[in-house]
Design a protein around this motif. Structure first.
Motif, short mmCIF file in Angstrom:
data_model
loop_
_atom_site.label_atom_id
_atom_site.label_comp_id
_atom_site.label_asym_id
_atom_site.label_seq_id
_atom_site.Cartn_x
_atom_site.Cartn_y
_atom_site.Cartn_z
N SER A 143 -21.95 14.84 -20.98
CA SER A 143 -20.56 14.34 -20.90
C SER A 143 -20.54 12.99 -20.19
CB SER A 143 -19.68 15.32 -20.13
OG SER A 143 -19.69 16.56 -20.77
N ASP A 188 -20.58 20.98 -16.21
CA ASP A 188 -20.72 19.51 -16.23
C ASP A 188 -22.19 19.16 -16.26
OD1 ASP A 188 -17.92 18.77 -15.78
OD2 ASP A 188 -18.22 19.81 -13.86
N LYS A 226 -19.32 9.50 -21.97
CA LYS A 226 -18.25 8.65 -21.41
C LYS A 226 -18.75 7.21 -21.26
CE LYS A 226 -16.50 11.74 -18.15
NZ LYS A 226 -15.74 12.01 -16.97
N LEU A 237 -12.65 12.80 -21.63
CA LEU A 237 -13.00 13.66 -22.76
C LEU A 237 -12.05 14.86 -22.76
CD1 LEU A 237 -16.89 13.64 -22.29
CD2 LEU A 237 -15.48 12.12 -23.72
N GLU A 279 -20.36 20.52 -22.51
CA GLU A 279 -21.60 19.75 -22.52
C GLU A 279 -22.25 19.79 -23.91
OE1 GLU A 279 -21.96 17.44 -20.07
OE2 GLU A 279 -24.07 18.00 -20.06
N ALA A 321 -20.64 17.30 -26.18
CA ALA A 321 -21.06 15.93 -25.83
C ALA A 321 -22.50 15.69 -26.29
CB ALA A 321 -20.94 15.71 -24.32
#
Ligand SMILES: Cc1ncc(COP(=O)(O)O)c(C=O)c1O
Length: 371
Positions: free
Chosen positions: A40, A36, A44, A58, A224, A227
């Motif tokens: 991400s 994380d 979002k 996601l 990640e 994203a």
């Protein structure tokens, strides 16, 4: 002018300095290798803002996003889910994967999307939800579909995988339904190679996705790194969509004199589709599907990026068992034989390339028609 396009004139993914810089930064700070991180979370936030929705999840693909959306709407075994007779095949499979049963209705031949008038004919106490996809530059009649769904107590999964950033009645598609679905697959307008997202304003729906997907770890994750590459593309989505819309209009206007053979997709006045694909029905193929194969082979030889559309589900509807059918699937069946889809990268090519592609398409259709 050459009778063959140069495919390097419309590359995909696009060379994008923003993506290169984001990748380099993710390498330097190590975020590329973490479970994380900021990318991400940032994506979002970007999606919440764009879709004016509180809740974003996601995930790993648009295909799984449709299944998660159905589960989060409470669809289970013995339930029925309405679906258009012409749609992305994975949407039929997503309904089956839950143990639910698809109920097929016809599409509107002007938009290639589920026809709200046909939806009106659906009855049955097991119907729980509707999956509506915005396909090929057409837009489903969401105001009417939502009104019907509210009256009947059905949940609506709005599949915007082909049309991120499109608007209908001034409202972004994906935000009309109880839950919206996006894809970031390798050919899509926003690409991370793979990936998807779910967007909803409904906390209970979002919570149910979380409960299903969270298994000590996210069972359907986006990384990640994915994203990272999506955020710079999202920032350019609106301007690229405008440019693609211009290319699509050029194609549609220039092929309108071929109306004996080609009928193009249309969309309601005031709406703005996003063009992942641009559709025509090749009218000779509505009677004789082999004509379409010939046309596509000839266009392929000239490197014009046109392919056949989905196979549709009208044959499954006829045989029963896996699904039930409400009303005839006449248009779904015709379009499964006749749909031609232009792939989007050429819509961002130079005017000269677009002109050349239109010329080749026109000549090829006329040559096969013997004129
Ligand atoms: C309408 C529609 N829904 C869902 C999907 C699935 O998306 P993905 O390729 O990310 O699984 C696609 C992919 O083409 C699509 O066109």
């Amino acid at each position: 002018m050459s009778e063959r396009l140069n495919t390097t004139d419309f590359p995909w993914p696009l060379p994008d300095e923003g993506v290169r810089a984001a990748l380099a930064a993710a390498y330097l700070d190590g975020s590329w290798g973490r479970y994380d991180g900021p990318h991400s979370a940032g994506l979002k936030e970007d999606l919440r803002e764009l879709f004016a929705c509180d809740q974003v999840r996601l995930c790993s693909s648009g295909t799984v996003a449709v299944e998660l959306a159905l589960r989060s709407c409470g669809v289970g075994p013995v339930d029925e889910v309405v679906l258009a007779g012409y749609d992305f095949p994975g949407n039929f499979r997503a309904i089956e994967a839950i143990g639910a049963r698809p109920v097929l209705v016809d599409v509107d031949p002007a938009s290639w999307c589920l026809d709200a008038h046909c939806l009106e004919q659906v009855t049955g106490k097991h119907v729980r939800a509707v999956v509506v996809s915005h396909l090929h530059g057409g837009l489903a009649d969401m105001p009417r579909i939502m009104q019907l769904a509210r009256q009947r107590g059905w949940q609506v999964v709005e599949d915007a995988c082909q049309q991120p950033g499109a608007t209908l009645g001034g409202r972004i598609v994906g935000n009309w339904g109880d839950i919206g679905v996006l894809s970031f697959g390798g050919s899509k307008l926003l690409t991370a190679g793979r990936g998807g997202a779910l967007i909803t304003g409904n906390r209970a729906i979002h919570q149910r996705i979380k409960i299903f997907a969270q298994r000590g770890n996210d069972a359907f994750p986006m990384s990640e790194l994915q994203a990272t590459v999506l955020r710079p593309q999202l920032a350019k989505l609106a301007s690229r969509n405008r440019q693609r819309a211009k290319g699509a209009t050029d194609f549609m206007n220039s092929t309108s004199p071929l109306s004996t053979w080609l009928r193009g997709v249309t969309h309601p006045a005031g709406s703005q589709p996003a063009y992942y694909k641009l559709a025509w029905s090749y009218l000779p193929a509505e009677q004789d599907p082999t004509c379409r194969t010939q046309l596509i082979m000839a266009l392929d030889a000239a490197a014009v990026p046109i392919a056949a559309g989905f196979r549709g589900f009208s044959r499954r509807g006829r045989t029963g068992g896996r699904c039930r059918q409400v009303g005839p699937l006449t248009h779904s069946q015709r379009l499964s034989h006749s749909t031609l889809l232009l792939h989007h990268p050429i819509l961002l090519a130079s005017e000269a390339t677009v002109r050349q592609a239109i010329k080749i398409l026109t000549h090829t259709v006329q040559r096969l028609a013997g004129v």
